[in-house]
Design a protein around this motif. Structure first.
Motif, PDB file in Angstrom:
ATOM      1  N   UNK A 226     -38.498 -50.381  54.599  1.00 46.77           N
ATOM      2  CA  UNK A 226     -38.841 -50.100  53.202  1.00 46.77           C
ATOM      3  C   UNK A 226     -38.476 -51.320  52.372  1.00 46.77           C
ATOM      4  N   UNK A 227     -39.371 -51.719  51.488  1.00 50.79           N
ATOM      5  CA  UNK A 227     -39.103 -52.827  50.569  1.00 50.79           C
ATOM      6  C   UNK A 227     -39.445 -52.385  49.158  1.00 50.79           C
ATOM      7  N   UNK A 228     -38.465 -52.484  48.264  1.00 51.13           N
ATOM      8  CA  UNK A 228     -38.656 -52.169  46.851  1.00 51.13           C
ATOM      9  C   UNK A 228     -37.908 -53.194  46.021  1.00 51.13           C
ATOM     10  N   UNK A 229     -38.010 -53.055  44.696  1.00 55.02           N
ATOM     11  CA  UNK A 229     -37.115 -53.829  43.847  1.00 55.02           C
ATOM     12  C   UNK A 229     -35.786 -53.083  43.758  1.00 55.02           C
ATOM     13  N   UNK A 230     -34.872 -53.587  42.901  1.00 52.94           N
ATOM     14  CA  UNK A 230     -33.523 -53.031  42.813  1.00 52.94           C
ATOM     15  C   UNK A 230     -33.509 -51.607  42.282  1.00 52.94           C
ATOM     16  N   UNK A 231     -34.614 -51.170  41.687  1.00 53.53           N
ATOM     17  CA  UNK A 231     -34.651 -49.852  41.067  1.00 53.53           C
ATOM     18  C   UNK A 231     -35.576 -48.895  41.814  1.00 53.53           C
ATOM     19  N   UNK A 232     -35.970 -49.266  43.028  1.00 55.48           N
ATOM     20  CA  UNK A 232     -36.789 -48.393  43.840  1.00 55.48           C
ATOM     21  C   UNK A 232     -38.271 -48.467  43.558  1.00 55.48           C
ATOM     22  N   UNK A 233     -38.697 -49.415  42.723  1.00 54.74           N
ATOM     23  CA  UNK A 233     -40.114 -49.555  42.398  1.00 54.74           C
ATOM     24  C   UNK A 233     -40.845 -50.381  43.447  1.00 54.74           C
ATOM     25  N   UNK A 234     -42.177 -50.272  43.445  1.00 58.26           N
ATOM     26  CA  UNK A 234     -42.989 -51.142  44.285  1.00 58.26           C
ATOM     27  C   UNK A 234     -42.643 -52.600  43.987  1.00 58.26           C
ATOM     28  N   UNK A 242     -56.186 -56.346  40.993  1.00 54.22           N
ATOM     29  CA  UNK A 242     -57.409 -57.138  40.988  1.00 54.22           C
ATOM     30  C   UNK A 242     -57.745 -57.549  39.554  1.00 54.22           C
ATOM     31  N   UNK A 243     -57.998 -58.842  39.377  1.00 51.45           N
ATOM     32  CA  UNK A 243     -58.344 -59.346  38.051  1.00 51.45           C
ATOM     33  C   UNK A 243     -57.157 -59.876  37.281  1.00 51.45           C
ATOM     34  N   UNK A 244     -55.928 -59.693  37.801  1.00 47.93           N
ATOM     35  CA  UNK A 244     -54.767 -60.212  37.090  1.00 47.93           C
ATOM     36  C   UNK A 244     -54.778 -61.732  37.114  1.00 47.93           C
ATOM     37  N   UNK A 245     -54.170 -62.344  36.118  1.00 46.15           N
ATOM     38  CA  UNK A 245     -54.133 -63.798  36.047  1.00 46.15           C
ATOM     39  C   UNK A 245     -52.700 -64.278  35.899  1.00 46.15           C
ATOM     40  N   UNK A 246     -52.508 -65.543  36.255  1.00 49.45           N
ATOM     41  CA  UNK A 246     -51.220 -66.177  36.015  1.00 49.45           C
ATOM     42  C   UNK A 246     -50.216 -65.897  37.117  1.00 49.45           C
ATOM     43  N   UNK A 247     -49.068 -66.541  37.028  1.00 50.56           N
ATOM     44  CA  UNK A 247     -47.994 -66.395  37.997  1.00 50.56           C
ATOM     45  C   UNK A 247     -47.168 -65.171  37.641  1.00 50.56           C
ATOM     46  N   UNK A 248     -47.065 -64.179  38.546  1.00 50.37           N
ATOM     47  CA  UNK A 248     -46.321 -62.977  38.209  1.00 50.37           C
ATOM     48  C   UNK A 248     -44.830 -63.192  38.042  1.00 50.37           C
ATOM     49  N   UNK A 249     -44.291 -64.318  38.496  1.00 49.86           N
ATOM     50  CA  UNK A 249     -42.891 -64.614  38.223  1.00 49.86           C
ATOM     51  C   UNK A 249     -41.929 -64.016  39.225  1.00 49.86           C
ATOM     52  N   UNK A 250     -40.671 -63.950  38.862  1.00 48.80           N
ATOM     53  CA  UNK A 250     -39.614 -63.575  39.798  1.00 48.80           C
ATOM     54  C   UNK A 250     -39.388 -62.072  39.814  1.00 48.80           C
ATOM     55  N   UNK A 251     -38.864 -61.600  40.958  1.00 51.18           N
ATOM     56  CA  UNK A 251     -38.570 -60.193  41.160  1.00 51.18           C
ATOM     57  C   UNK A 251     -37.313 -60.070  42.027  1.00 51.18           C
ATOM     58  N   UNK A 252     -36.842 -58.842  42.165  1.00 46.94           N
ATOM     59  CA  UNK A 252     -35.727 -58.553  43.051  1.00 46.94           C
ATOM     60  C   UNK A 252     -36.249 -57.837  44.287  1.00 46.94           C
ATOM     61  N   UNK A 253     -35.403 -57.714  45.316  1.00 43.15           N
ATOM     62  CA  UNK A 253     -35.815 -57.037  46.542  1.00 43.15           C
ATOM     63  C   UNK A 253     -34.630 -56.356  47.202  1.00 43.15           C
ATOM     64  N   UNK A 254     -34.885 -55.141  47.691  1.00 45.95           N
ATOM     65  CA  UNK A 254     -33.957 -54.401  48.541  1.00 45.95           C
ATOM     66  C   UNK A 254     -34.760 -53.997  49.773  1.00 45.95           C
ATOM     67  N   UNK A 255     -34.313 -54.424  50.954  1.00 50.03           N
ATOM     68  CA  UNK A 255     -35.087 -54.272  52.186  1.00 50.03           C
ATOM     69  C   UNK A 255     -34.194 -53.682  53.268  1.00 50.03           C
ATOM     70  N   UNK A 256     -34.667 -52.593  53.897  1.00 50.32           N
ATOM     71  CA  UNK A 256     -33.878 -51.937  54.937  1.00 50.32           C
ATOM     72  C   UNK A 256     -34.732 -50.909  55.641  1.00 50.32           C
ATOM     73  N   UNK A 257     -34.151 -50.287  56.684  1.00 52.71           N
ATOM     74  CA  UNK A 257     -34.744 -49.096  57.257  1.00 52.71           C
ATOM     75  C   UNK A 257     -34.636 -47.949  56.266  1.00 52.71           C
ATOM     76  N   UNK A 258     -35.400 -46.878  56.462  1.00 52.69           N
ATOM     77  CA  UNK A 258     -35.457 -45.804  55.451  1.00 52.69           C
ATOM     78  C   UNK A 258     -34.105 -45.196  55.085  1.00 52.69           C
ATOM     79  N   UNK A 259     -33.259 -44.900  56.073  1.00 50.94           N
ATOM     80  CA  UNK A 259     -31.990 -44.234  55.769  1.00 50.94           C
ATOM     81  C   UNK A 259     -31.064 -45.144  54.971  1.00 50.94           C
ATOM     82  N   UNK A 260     -30.922 -46.374  55.428  1.00 45.40           N
ATOM     83  CA  UNK A 260     -30.026 -47.308  54.742  1.00 45.40           C
ATOM     84  C   UNK A 260     -30.580 -47.665  53.362  1.00 45.40           C
ATOM     85  N   UNK A 261     -31.898 -47.815  53.261  1.00 48.22           N
ATOM     86  CA  UNK A 261     -32.488 -48.139  51.963  1.00 48.22           C
ATOM     87  C   UNK A 261     -32.190 -47.039  50.955  1.00 48.22           C
TER      88      UNK A 261
END
Length: 270
Positions: A226-234, A242-261
């Motif tokens: 499972x990979x989400x940001x720090x708040x559980x979002x996509x 589709x159709x978005x422009x520009x550099x989306x910039x920086x984000x956070x990540x939390x990555x683990x198996x389902x139970x640990x995540x």
């Protein structure tokens, strides 16, 4: 995207990884390496720039209508149906220190969604490719390892100093480290490779740029994680629609198996 096209693009991703890796290894083995500091104080080398230029050239020759988002030389046709996202050396600080905790990140977006991801570590000879359904390390399937709870988990992050500086601080981070079995700083893309191959249970970072993040999504999901940001979002938060422009910039990540995540988010969010 049909299976034959997916297989064709996977094969080309492998070509990009091996060609850039061959160039990178020339510098790793001692070819003169010029190191500069960019405006954000991060280092960049001739190997970073040369590997990106090589991959851009290969993409332009094979798929001239495809777009590119990349760290060193900017974006081209970022609204194309297919867009490659390139980080020639993720972990340049490790690279210039001759520590093999770096890698080349290659992602492919289709209509804004990451459909292929690759981490290539040329020193150790590890090639990891994921497509959201499968994850393959050097030709063999790999999965996140089962881990029942945080007390048995190995967790890692790229740079603890980012937390100490207060960037993207999340209440409960210290408690997360206290609850885990081991806490390490096996960082940058290699930490995520370790999760996808069952050697680390949780990898988290407070700041990831577009080229750091996109390849991780098909890899981790393909490995059953499972990979989400720090708040559980996509992790993309819809900003690659589709159709978005520009550099989306920086984000956070939390990555683990389902139970640990699930357990980690519970601690991080209190």
């Amino acid at each position: 995207m049909d299976a034959s096209l997916r297989d064709e693009l996977k094969a080309f991703t492998t070509e990009l990884a091996f060609a850039s890796g061959e160039l990178i290894m020339r510098y790793w083995r001692g070819e003169d390496m010029h190191v500069e500091r960019k405006a954000d104080s991060t280092p960049v080398t001739d190997a970073d720039r040369g590997a990106e230029q090589l991959m851009r050239k290969m993409i332009a020759e094979r798929y001239p209508a495809h777009g590119i988002i990349a760290e060193e030389f900017g974006n081209e046709r970022e609204n194309a149906e297919f867009v490659w996202v390139l980080d020639p050396i993720d972990g340049t600080k490790s690279f210039i220190s001759h520590v093999p905790l770096f890698g080349t990140l290659i992602a492919l977006l289709h209509k804004g969604e990451p459909v292929l991801g690759c981490i290539h570590q040329p020193v150790l000879g590890e090639l990891l490719i994921g497509d959201n359904e499968t994850c393959i390390l050097n030709g063999s399937p790999t999965r996140v390892r089962p881990c029942p709870d945080l007390s048995k988990a190995v967790i890692s992050t790229t740079d603890p100093a980012l937390f100490a500086q207060g960037k993207h601080h999340v209440p409960g981070l210290d408690r997360l480290a206290e609850e885990a079995w081991l806490t390490r700083s096996w960082g940058d893309c290699y930490g995520y490779l370790l999760v996808a191959t069952g050697r680390v249970d949780l990898m988290l970072d407070p700041v990831l740029e577009t080229w750091d993040l996109m390849a991780l999504i098909p890899i981790i999901r393909g490995a059953g994680g499972v990979i989400t940001d720090w708040y559980g979002n996509e992790p993309t938060q819809g900003r690659f629609a589709e159709g978005a422009t520009g550099n989306p910039g920086s984000r956070s990540a939390v990555v683990a198996g389902p139970e640990v995540h699930r357990a980690a988010l519970g601690v991080l969010l209190g």
